[in-house]
Design an enzyme around this catalytic site. Structure first.
Site, PDB file in Angstrom:
ATOM      1  N   LYS A  22       0.829  -1.214   0.000  1.00 38.37           N
ATOM      2  CA  LYS A  22       0.000   0.000   0.000  1.00 38.37           C
ATOM      3  C   LYS A  22       0.861   1.262   0.000  1.00 38.37           C
ATOM      4  O   LYS A  22       0.616   2.194  -0.760  1.00 38.37           O
ATOM      5  CB  LYS A  22      -0.922   0.003   1.227  1.00 38.37           C
ATOM      6  N   ASN A  23       1.860   1.288   0.878  1.00 33.94           N
ATOM      7  CA  ASN A  23       2.626   2.529   1.018  1.00 33.94           C
ATOM      8  C   ASN A  23       3.497   2.823  -0.204  1.00 33.94           C
ATOM      9  O   ASN A  23       3.763   3.985  -0.512  1.00 33.94           O
ATOM     10  CB  ASN A  23       3.473   2.500   2.293  1.00 33.94           C
ATOM     11  N   ARG A  93      -3.144  11.142   4.470  1.00 32.50           N
ATOM     12  CA  ARG A  93      -2.048  12.102   4.484  1.00 32.50           C
ATOM     13  C   ARG A  93      -1.185  11.970   3.233  1.00 32.50           C
ATOM     14  O   ARG A  93      -0.666  12.943   2.707  1.00 32.50           O
ATOM     15  CB  ARG A  93      -1.153  11.854   5.704  1.00 32.50           C
ATOM     16  N   CYS A 117      -2.799  13.224  13.446  1.00 33.00           N
ATOM     17  CA  CYS A 117      -3.481  11.972  13.143  1.00 33.00           C
ATOM     18  C   CYS A 117      -3.461  11.061  14.349  1.00 33.00           C
ATOM     19  O   CYS A 117      -2.973  11.430  15.403  1.00 33.00           O
ATOM     20  CB  CYS A 117      -2.918  11.326  11.896  1.00 33.00           C
ATOM     21  N   ARG A 122       2.228  14.795  13.196  1.00 32.66           N
ATOM     22  CA  ARG A 122       3.106  14.361  12.103  1.00 32.66           C
ATOM     23  C   ARG A 122       3.491  15.555  11.245  1.00 32.66           C
ATOM     24  O   ARG A 122       2.847  15.849  10.242  1.00 32.66           O
ATOM     25  CB  ARG A 122       2.423  13.266  11.287  1.00 32.66           C
ATOM     26  N   PRO A 123       4.559  16.246  11.657  1.00 26.48           N
ATOM     27  CA  PRO A 123       4.974  17.437  10.911  1.00 26.48           C
ATOM     28  C   PRO A 123       5.440  17.090   9.497  1.00 26.48           C
ATOM     29  O   PRO A 123       5.792  15.941   9.237  1.00 26.48           O
ATOM     30  CB  PRO A 123       6.148  17.975  11.733  1.00 26.48           C
ATOM     31  N   ILE A 124       5.424  18.095   8.595  1.00 24.93           N
ATOM     32  CA  ILE A 124       5.980  17.831   7.255  1.00 24.93           C
ATOM     33  C   ILE A 124       7.077  18.851   6.932  1.00 24.93           C
ATOM     34  O   ILE A 124       7.342  19.163   5.778  1.00 24.93           O
ATOM     35  CB  ILE A 124       4.897  17.799   6.160  1.00 24.93           C
ATOM     36  N   ASP A 125       7.686  19.380   8.010  1.00 29.35           N
ATOM     37  CA  ASP A 125       8.732  20.383   7.834  1.00 29.35           C
ATOM     38  C   ASP A 125       9.875  19.904   6.934  1.00 29.35           C
ATOM     39  O   ASP A 125      10.434  20.681   6.158  1.00 29.35           O
ATOM     40  CB  ASP A 125       9.286  20.804   9.212  1.00 29.35           C
ATOM     41  N   ASP A 305       5.008   0.105  12.069  1.00 24.97           N
ATOM     42  CA  ASP A 305       3.712  -0.393  11.599  1.00 24.97           C
ATOM     43  C   ASP A 305       3.441  -1.837  12.033  1.00 24.97           C
ATOM     44  O   ASP A 305       2.357  -2.358  11.791  1.00 24.97           O
ATOM     45  CB  ASP A 305       3.624  -0.297  10.065  1.00 24.97           C
ATOM     46  N   ILE A 327       9.331   6.042  16.873  1.00 24.00           N
ATOM     47  CA  ILE A 327       8.990   6.827  15.669  1.00 24.00           C
ATOM     48  C   ILE A 327       7.823   7.784  15.914  1.00 24.00           C
ATOM     49  O   ILE A 327       7.893   8.958  15.579  1.00 24.00           O
ATOM     50  CB  ILE A 327       8.637   5.898  14.476  1.00 24.00           C
ATOM     51  N   ARG A 397      -8.635   0.342   5.313  1.00 21.94           N
ATOM     52  CA  ARG A 397      -7.767   1.315   4.635  1.00 21.94           C
ATOM     53  C   ARG A 397      -6.547   0.622   4.039  1.00 21.94           C
ATOM     54  O   ARG A 397      -5.996   1.088   3.044  1.00 21.94           O
ATOM     55  CB  ARG A 397      -7.270   2.383   5.624  1.00 21.94           C
TER      56      ARG A 397
HETATM   57  C1  UD1 Z   1       5.400   6.308   6.490  1.00 20.94           C
HETATM   58  C2  UD1 Z   1       4.339   5.251   6.343  1.00 20.94           C
HETATM   59  C3  UD1 Z   1       3.793   4.858   7.720  1.00 20.94           C
HETATM   60  C4  UD1 Z   1       4.928   4.444   8.636  1.00 20.94           C
HETATM   61  C5  UD1 Z   1       6.014   5.515   8.669  1.00 20.94           C
HETATM   62  C6  UD1 Z   1       7.247   5.091   9.451  1.00 20.94           C
HETATM   63  C7  UD1 Z   1       3.383   5.795   4.191  1.00 20.94           C
HETATM   64  C8  UD1 Z   1       2.219   6.308   3.437  1.00 20.94           C
HETATM   65  N1  UD1 Z   1       3.259   5.788   5.529  1.00 20.94           N
HETATM   66  O1  UD1 Z   1       4.771   7.457   7.078  1.00 20.94           O
HETATM   67  O2  UD1 Z   1       2.884   3.764   7.531  1.00 20.94           O
HETATM   68  O3  UD1 Z   1       4.429   4.257   9.935  1.00 20.94           O
HETATM   69  O4  UD1 Z   1       6.439   5.831   7.334  1.00 20.94           O
HETATM   70  O5  UD1 Z   1       7.779   3.946   8.907  1.00 20.94           O
HETATM   71  O6  UD1 Z   1       4.372   5.365   3.636  1.00 20.94           O
HETATM   72  N2  UD1 Z   1       8.922  13.685  10.590  1.00 20.94           N
HETATM   73  C9  UD1 Z   1       9.259  14.997  10.881  1.00 20.94           C
HETATM   74  N3  UD1 Z   1       9.171  15.913   9.860  1.00 20.94           N
HETATM   75  C10 UD1 Z   1       8.776  15.585   8.607  1.00 20.94           C
HETATM   76  C11 UD1 Z   1       8.432  14.250   8.329  1.00 20.94           C
HETATM   77  C12 UD1 Z   1       8.514  13.312   9.351  1.00 20.94           C
HETATM   78  O7  UD1 Z   1       9.622  15.324  11.990  1.00 20.94           O
HETATM   79  O8  UD1 Z   1       8.723  16.456   7.738  1.00 20.94           O
HETATM   80  C13 UD1 Z   1       8.999  12.675  11.668  1.00 20.94           C
HETATM   81  C14 UD1 Z   1       7.643  12.034  11.993  1.00 20.94           C
HETATM   82  O9  UD1 Z   1       6.905  12.800  12.907  1.00 20.94           O
HETATM   83  C15 UD1 Z   1       8.071  10.689  12.573  1.00 20.94           C
HETATM   84  C16 UD1 Z   1       9.332  10.364  11.752  1.00 20.94           C
HETATM   85  O10 UD1 Z   1       9.777  11.596  11.197  1.00 20.94           O
HETATM   86  O11 UD1 Z   1       8.445  10.827  13.916  1.00 20.94           O
HETATM   87  C17 UD1 Z   1       9.121   9.362  10.672  1.00 20.94           C
HETATM   88  O12 UD1 Z   1       8.019   9.736   9.867  1.00 20.94           O
HETATM   89  P1  UD1 Z   1       7.948   9.387   8.316  1.00 20.94           P
HETATM   90  O13 UD1 Z   1       8.964   8.338   7.982  1.00 20.94           O
HETATM   91  O14 UD1 Z   1       7.956  10.637   7.539  1.00 20.94           O
HETATM   92  O15 UD1 Z   1       6.502   8.718   8.213  1.00 20.94           O
HETATM   93  P2  UD1 Z   1       5.487   8.871   7.020  1.00 20.94           P
HETATM   94  O16 UD1 Z   1       6.192   8.975   5.727  1.00 20.94           O
HETATM   95  O17 UD1 Z   1       4.454   9.879   7.371  1.00 20.94           O
END
Ligand code: UD1
Length: 430
Positions: A22-23, A93, A117, A122-125, A305, A327, A397
């Site tokens: 899925k991912n 997301r 969520c 879950r920041p996207i910075d 996961d 995580i 999902r």
């Molecule tokens: C993806 C997976 C999710 C899985 C996760 C970790 C998809 C669609 N989802 O989520 O199922 O649980 O990887 O393996 O593939 N972070 C920041 N800033 C950012 C982005 C992330 O601080 O801009 C932090 C997050 O809060 C978290 C860590 O980095 O603590 C890892 O997150 P990330 O690997 O980005 O997870 P997703 O891609 O959202």
């Protein structure tokens, strides 16, 4: 509202086919709009998140042709709208992958800012830091992220934290930037590699995916491809854990055993036997399970996961175990539900201390999120008596035909929607 009803106690035995990841699929669907030619994607899982992503692509003017339940053709030549609406982001997301894809192709995109969520903030910075480093202006206003650039220029990007989403999003944009980009401290998950392979098959030039340094030489145009998505390591791991919890004997087929190493290692530690074949893994749980320690980490570490499913196993394993969630900060929400089934788990900050009990007892529980929902189903399969899992919307999902696959392994499980159906099931199994 649909629910799963389960009569526990049957060891799961047999073979189960694992679907596409899925991912990986969510990101690969986004890459498909980066060319004006038609991209064919095979081994697509038929799950809710994928269908939302396809709707989001249609929402911006992409043409989606669902050839069959696991194959789709996407054509991005007619994209007219560079704004991805909140209604999609709210549901998944990962529709933010369209930001990276649109920005790479059109040098301009707007995507609603995802909120928090169920598993934590879950920041996207880091995604935005990457886009800015590539030369985009990125603004947030009225709940929208707007990114645009005259030209995108390759650069050196260091990710402060290992992030799957940021690695993939930046990689997509950089694939169509001018010159060379290096992403350091990149995520190494199998689906990062799958997205890079898909982009390369479309004419991109990406090297090093699967290591912590990814090097990308931008290209001006991408072209059509026919791409087959890798198997879902989390779906596979979930069935492997279901075998362990029910003292069963399952062969999960159509997997890449290498992607399952962290899961396999923990199953061996708790006392299961594992047989690795070329594209299948057999799990036999004939002896009592015992305690261990687990810490979730980026790949190749133990996946977050799989953390709730691991708890379910440890809660019925002899001795005291710990799980450290490194995580996401809020990923133990299912513990209260599991306690209703008899589990003895204490959560202190990001550590769960689990004292094994002999058996779960069936209860009515609610799925708090996708993976925790699947974990509660596993607990129900191992429990004495009947378990009802509410809010299975979350499970659907990410798992295709979850209850049917489990039933084919001998589980007594049905999807029900009414009190009458519950009574019918109860009568049948009593
Ligand atoms: C993806 C997976 C999710 C899985 C996760 C970790 C998809 C669609 N989802 O989520 O199922 O649980 O990887 O393996 O593939 N972070 C920041 N800033 C950012 C982005 C992330 O601080 O801009 C932090 C997050 O809060 C978290 C860590 O980095 O603590 C890892 O997150 P990330 O690997 O980005 O997870 P997703 O891609 O959202």
């Amino acid at each position: 509202m649909d629910q799963y009803i389960i009569k526990g106690g049957n060891p799961l035995v047999g073979e189960v086919e694992i679907g596409g990841a899925k991912n990986a699929a969510l990101a690969i669907l986004a890459t498909a709009i980066m060319t004006d030619e038609t991209v064919t994607i095979e081994n697509l899982p038929d799950v809710r998140d994928i269908n939302v992503m396809l709707d989001a692509i249609e929402g911006i003017g992409g043409v989606v042709d669902r050839v069959d339940s696991h194959t789709v053709k996407i054509n991005g030549s007619m994209i007219s709208n560079l704004t991805v609406a909140y209604e999609y982001i709210k549901k998944i997301r990962a529709s933010y992958y369209l930001l990276g894809a649109l920005l790479g192709k059109y040098k301009k995109a707007e995507v609603a800012l995802p909120g928090g969520c169920d598993i934590g903030s879950r920041p996207i910075d880091l995604h935005l830091k990457g886009f800015r480093a590539l030369g985009a202006n990125v603004d947030i206003h009225h709940g929208l992220i707007s990114a645009s650039a005259e030209t995108l220029k390759g650069t050196h990007i260091y990710l402060d934290k290992v992030s799957v989403g940021a690695t993939i999003n930046i990689m997509m944009t950089a694939a169509m930037a001018e010159g060379k980009t290096t992403i350091e401290n990149a995520a190494k998950e199998p689906h990062v590699v799958d997205v890079a392979n898909c982009l390369n098959s479309m004419g991109a030039n990406i090297r090093g995916a699967g290591t912590d340094v990814i090097r990308i030489s931008g290209v001006e145009k991408l072209h059509k491809t026919d791409y087959f998505i890798i198997p879902d390591q989390i779906e596979a791991g979930t069935f492997m854990f279901a075998a362990a919890a029910t003292r069963g004997d399952i062969t999960v087929k159509n997997v890449i055993p290498k992607h399952l190493e962290a899961t396999t290692a923990k199953l061996l530690e708790v006392g299961c036997e594992i047989e690795e074949l070329d594209d299948a893994v057999r799990v036999v749980a004939s002896k009592p399970l015992h305690h261990t320690q687990v810490t979730t980490l980026p790949y190749p570490g133990f996946p977050t996961d799989m953390q709730p499913q691991m708890s379910v196993i440890l809660a019925i394993s002899e001795g005291t175990s710990t799980i450290t969630e490194s995580i996401f900060e809020n990923r133990f929400k299912y513990v209260d539900e599991l306690s209703r089934m008899g589990a003895n788990i204490k959560v202190e900050s990001n550590i769960a201390i689990i004292t094994g009990i002999e058996k779960y007892t069936g209860a009515r529980v609610s799925a708090p999120d996708l993976r925790a929902g699947a974990a509660l189903v596993i607990a129900g399969l191992a429990a004495e008596g009947i378990t009802i899992v509410d809010d299975i919307y979350y499970i659907e999902r990410g798992y295709e035909n979850f209850h049917l696959k489990l039933a084919s392994l001998g589980a007594q499980i049905e999807k029900v929607a009414t009190e009458k159906e519950i009574q019918k099931f109860t009568l049948k199994v009593s």
